[in-house]
Write a protein that holds these residues in place. Structure first.
Motif, PDB file in Angstrom:
ATOM      1  N   LYS A  31      58.157  41.254 115.943  1.00 49.16           N
ATOM      2  CA  LYS A  31      58.903  41.203 117.203  1.00 49.16           C
ATOM      3  C   LYS A  31      59.782  39.964 117.267  1.00 49.16           C
ATOM      4  O   LYS A  31      60.932  40.017 117.713  1.00 49.16           O
ATOM      5  N   ASN A  32      59.251  38.819 116.813  1.00 45.97           N
ATOM      6  CA  ASN A  32      60.020  37.571 116.828  1.00 45.97           C
ATOM      7  C   ASN A  32      61.172  37.596 115.831  1.00 45.97           C
ATOM      8  O   ASN A  32      62.183  36.929 116.020  1.00 45.97           O
ATOM      9  N   GLY A  33      60.973  38.342 114.736  1.00 52.60           N
ATOM     10  CA  GLY A  33      61.972  38.355 113.677  1.00 52.60           C
ATOM     11  C   GLY A  33      62.024  37.028 112.934  1.00 52.60           C
ATOM     12  O   GLY A  33      62.957  36.750 112.183  1.00 52.60           O
ATOM     13  N   MET A  34      60.992  36.223 113.128  1.00 49.37           N
ATOM     14  CA  MET A  34      60.937  34.885 112.543  1.00 49.37           C
ATOM     15  C   MET A  34      59.481  34.460 112.432  1.00 49.37           C
ATOM     16  O   MET A  34      58.639  34.833 113.246  1.00 49.37           O
ATOM     17  N   GLY A  35      59.195  33.645 111.426  1.00 51.40           N
ATOM     18  CA  GLY A  35      57.859  33.103 111.285  1.00 51.40           C
ATOM     19  C   GLY A  35      57.828  32.081 110.170  1.00 51.40           C
ATOM     20  O   GLY A  35      58.647  32.139 109.247  1.00 51.40           O
ATOM     21  N   HIS A  36      56.901  31.138 110.249  1.00 51.36           N
ATOM     22  CA  HIS A  36      56.755  30.166 109.166  1.00 51.36           C
ATOM     23  C   HIS A  36      55.897  30.813 108.064  1.00 51.36           C
ATOM     24  O   HIS A  36      55.543  31.990 108.142  1.00 51.36           O
ATOM     25  N   CYS A  37      55.582  30.036 107.043  1.00 48.64           N
ATOM     26  CA  CYS A  37      54.930  30.590 105.856  1.00 48.64           C
ATOM     27  C   CYS A  37      53.638  31.337 106.179  1.00 48.64           C
ATOM     28  O   CYS A  37      53.400  32.441 105.658  1.00 48.64           O
ATOM     29  N   ASN A  38      52.794  30.760 107.022  1.00 48.80           N
ATOM     30  CA  ASN A  38      51.484  31.362 107.271  1.00 48.80           C
ATOM     31  C   ASN A  38      51.587  32.644 108.092  1.00 48.80           C
ATOM     32  O   ASN A  38      50.848  33.603 107.860  1.00 48.80           O
ATOM     33  N   ALA A  39      52.502  32.679 109.038  1.00 48.06           N
ATOM     34  CA  ALA A  39      52.705  33.890 109.832  1.00 48.06           C
ATOM     35  C   ALA A  39      53.236  35.022 108.959  1.00 48.06           C
ATOM     36  O   ALA A  39      52.815  36.181 109.079  1.00 48.06           O
ATOM     37  N   GLN A  40      54.153  34.696 108.059  1.00 47.92           N
ATOM     38  CA  GLN A  40      54.705  35.719 107.170  1.00 47.92           C
ATOM     39  C   GLN A  40      53.660  36.209 106.170  1.00 47.92           C
ATOM     40  O   GLN A  40      53.605  37.407 105.855  1.00 47.92           O
ATOM     41  N   ALA A  41      52.853  35.302 105.665  1.00 51.17           N
ATOM     42  CA  ALA A  41      51.791  35.695 104.735  1.00 51.17           C
ATOM     43  C   ALA A  41      50.833  36.675 105.404  1.00 51.17           C
ATOM     44  O   ALA A  41      50.403  37.671 104.796  1.00 51.17           O
ATOM     45  N   ASP A  42      50.493  36.397 106.646  1.00 54.69           N
ATOM     46  CA  ASP A  42      49.588  37.257 107.406  1.00 54.69           C
ATOM     47  C   ASP A  42      50.200  38.642 107.591  1.00 54.69           C
ATOM     48  O   ASP A  42      49.507  39.660 107.478  1.00 54.69           O
ATOM     49  N   LEU A  43      51.495  38.680 107.857  1.00 56.07           N
ATOM     50  CA  LEU A  43      52.190  39.962 108.023  1.00 56.07           C
ATOM     51  C   LEU A  43      52.167  40.768 106.734  1.00 56.07           C
ATOM     52  O   LEU A  43      51.811  41.951 106.740  1.00 56.07           O
ATOM     53  N   LEU A  44      52.541  40.148 105.617  1.00 59.76           N
ATOM     54  CA  LEU A  44      52.558  40.893 104.358  1.00 59.76           C
ATOM     55  C   LEU A  44      51.153  41.346 103.966  1.00 59.76           C
ATOM     56  O   LEU A  44      50.966  42.467 103.483  1.00 59.76           O
ATOM     57  N   CYS A  45      50.177  40.499 104.185  1.00 63.22           N
ATOM     58  CA  CYS A  45      48.786  40.867 103.888  1.00 63.22           C
ATOM     59  C   CYS A  45      48.390  42.114 104.691  1.00 63.22           C
ATOM     60  O   CYS A  45      47.752  43.034 104.159  1.00 63.22           O
ATOM     61  N   HIS A  46      48.791  42.145 105.941  1.00 66.73           N
ATOM     62  CA  HIS A  46      48.481  43.290 106.806  1.00 66.73           C
ATOM     63  C   HIS A  46      49.176  44.554 106.291  1.00 66.73           C
ATOM     64  O   HIS A  46      48.556  45.632 106.236  1.00 66.73           O
ATOM     65  N   LEU A  47      50.433  44.442 105.902  1.00 68.52           N
ATOM     66  CA  LEU A  47      51.170  45.597 105.394  1.00 68.52           C
ATOM     67  C   LEU A  47      50.548  46.121 104.104  1.00 68.52           C
ATOM     68  O   LEU A  47      50.432  47.337 103.904  1.00 68.52           O
ATOM     69  N   LEU A  48      50.144  45.213 103.231  1.00 67.59           N
ATOM     70  CA  LEU A  48      49.512  45.619 101.975  1.00 67.59           C
ATOM     71  C   LEU A  48      48.199  46.352 102.239  1.00 67.59           C
ATOM     72  O   LEU A  48      47.887  47.345 101.571  1.00 67.59           O
ATOM     73  N   THR A  49      47.439  45.860 103.191  1.00 68.12           N
ATOM     74  CA  THR A  49      46.173  46.509 103.549  1.00 68.12           C
ATOM     75  C   THR A  49      46.435  47.909 104.098  1.00 68.12           C
ATOM     76  O   THR A  49      45.734  48.873 103.734  1.00 68.12           O
ATOM     77  N   LEU A  50      47.445  48.045 104.956  1.00 71.20           N
ATOM     78  CA  LEU A  50      47.795  49.357 105.505  1.00 71.20           C
ATOM     79  C   LEU A  50      48.211  50.320 104.399  1.00 71.20           C
ATOM     80  O   LEU A  50      47.973  51.528 104.494  1.00 71.20           O
ATOM     81  N   ALA A  51      48.803  49.770 103.336  1.00 76.27           N
ATOM     82  CA  ALA A  51      49.257  50.604 102.213  1.00 76.27           C
ATOM     83  C   ALA A  51      48.128  50.967 101.260  1.00 76.27           C
ATOM     84  O   ALA A  51      48.333  51.730 100.308  1.00 76.27           O
ATOM     85  N   GLY A  52      46.927  50.420 101.506  1.00 73.27           N
ATOM     86  CA  GLY A  52      45.778  50.767 100.682  1.00 73.27           C
ATOM     87  C   GLY A  52      45.445  49.776  99.597  1.00 73.27           C
ATOM     88  O   GLY A  52      44.543  50.018  98.789  1.00 73.27           O
ATOM     89  N   PHE A  53      46.139  48.650  99.570  1.00 73.15           N
ATOM     90  CA  PHE A  53      45.849  47.619  98.573  1.00 73.15           C
ATOM     91  C   PHE A  53      44.776  46.664  99.094  1.00 73.15           C
ATOM     92  O   PHE A  53      44.660  46.454 100.304  1.00 73.15           O
ATOM     93  N   GLU A  54      44.009  46.091  98.175  1.00 76.27           N
ATOM     94  CA  GLU A  54      43.077  45.037  98.539  1.00 76.27           C
ATOM     95  C   GLU A  54      43.870  43.736  98.599  1.00 76.27           C
ATOM     96  O   GLU A  54      44.436  43.295  97.601  1.00 76.27           O
ATOM     97  N   SER A  55      43.933  43.138  99.770  1.00 79.07           N
ATOM     98  CA  SER A  55      44.777  41.970  99.957  1.00 79.07           C
ATOM     99  C   SER A  55      44.046  40.919 100.774  1.00 79.07           C
ATOM    100  O   SER A  55      43.132  41.227 101.555  1.00 79.07           O
ATOM    101  N   ARG A  56      44.441  39.660 100.604  1.00 78.48           N
ATOM    102  CA  ARG A  56      43.817  38.559 101.324  1.00 78.48           C
ATOM    103  C   ARG A  56      44.774  37.367 101.355  1.00 78.48           C
ATOM    104  O   ARG A  56      45.819  37.380 100.692  1.00 78.48           O
TER     105      ARG A  56
END
Length: 224
Positions: A50-75
């Motif tokens: 929604k923000n369209g912006m984030g620092h490193c940790n916020a972006q990492a959390d987003l990608l981790c979430h997307l990978l999990t939704l896609a069925g990958f084991e991510s952390r």
């Protein structure tokens, strides 16, 4: 569009696992601008989109979430990086009060039993090009949000970094399922005089939308 629907569409249109991984990486890189918000780490993946912006940790959390939704084991794997990476990327006043070592998230995905580490999604391609040009002109190895070996293009198979570096994962690494879990860690050095950045920034985020916008413009001036 929800993140679940987004990922489902990506899966349907990808011809391989590697292609899907790259698509997810590139979506975060191209849609989330590197920058700091008054919410800092008290954001969900949906908030970061929604923000369209984030620092490193916020972006990492987003990608981790997307990978999990896609069925990958991510952390999320957290390492300490020198604050020199942010010299000339944020106002001097903010830079000098930061702790020397920052608690930095790297997204990890399990590929064939091997944890592959990436943070090459942090800057958009335009940001990356602009900041790297500044780094080269300044003739320094760190600064502007990057280091001299930074990359923003991932092959979907190997480690790739824009802020962390090869060897950081081996030297120190604490693993968490998500950002909300990680910010509670005692190892989290993202504090000023013992007070976490989230606590310091909360008044700005809650006083008014105007206050949040002013802070956002101020701290991200050199990243725009």
């Amino acid at each position: 569009m929800s993140l679940e629907v987004l990922v489902r569409n990506f899966k349907q249109n990808s011809n391989s696992e590697t292609e899907l991984l790259v698509v997810l990486h590139n979506w975060v890189r191209d849609h989330i601008k590197f920058g700091f918000t008054a919410d800092f780490e008290t954001v969900s993946p949906e908030d970061t989109v929604k923000n369209g912006m984030g620092h490193c940790n916020a972006q990492a959390d987003l990608l981790c979430h997307l990978l999990t939704l896609a069925g990958f084991e991510s952390r999320l794997a957290f390492v300490y990086i020198d604050k020199e990476i942010l010299r000339y990327a944020i106002p001097s006043l903010i830079y000098y009060i930061l702790p020397h070592k920052l608690f930095h998230a790297v997204t990890q995905v399990n590929l064939g039993g091997k944890w592959v580490s990436i943070d090459s999604y942090i800057l958009t391609k335009n940001q990356f090009s602009n900041q790297m040009n500044k780094l080269v002109q300044k003739k320094t190895k760190h600064g502007f949000g990057l280091h001299c070996n930074s990359e923003c293009v991932w092959d979907g198979r190997n480690d790739c970094f824009s802020q962390a570096q090869n060897g950081d994962i081996d030297q120190f690494c604490q693993v968490y399922d998500n950002l909300a879990q990680a910010i509670k860690s005692r190892s989290n050095t993202n504090r000023v005089l013992g007070v976490h950045f989230n606590t310091l920034l909360k008044p700005i985020a809650t006083i008014s939308r105007t206050g949040g916008r002013v802070f956002k413009r101020y701290i991200n001036y050199y990243l725009n």
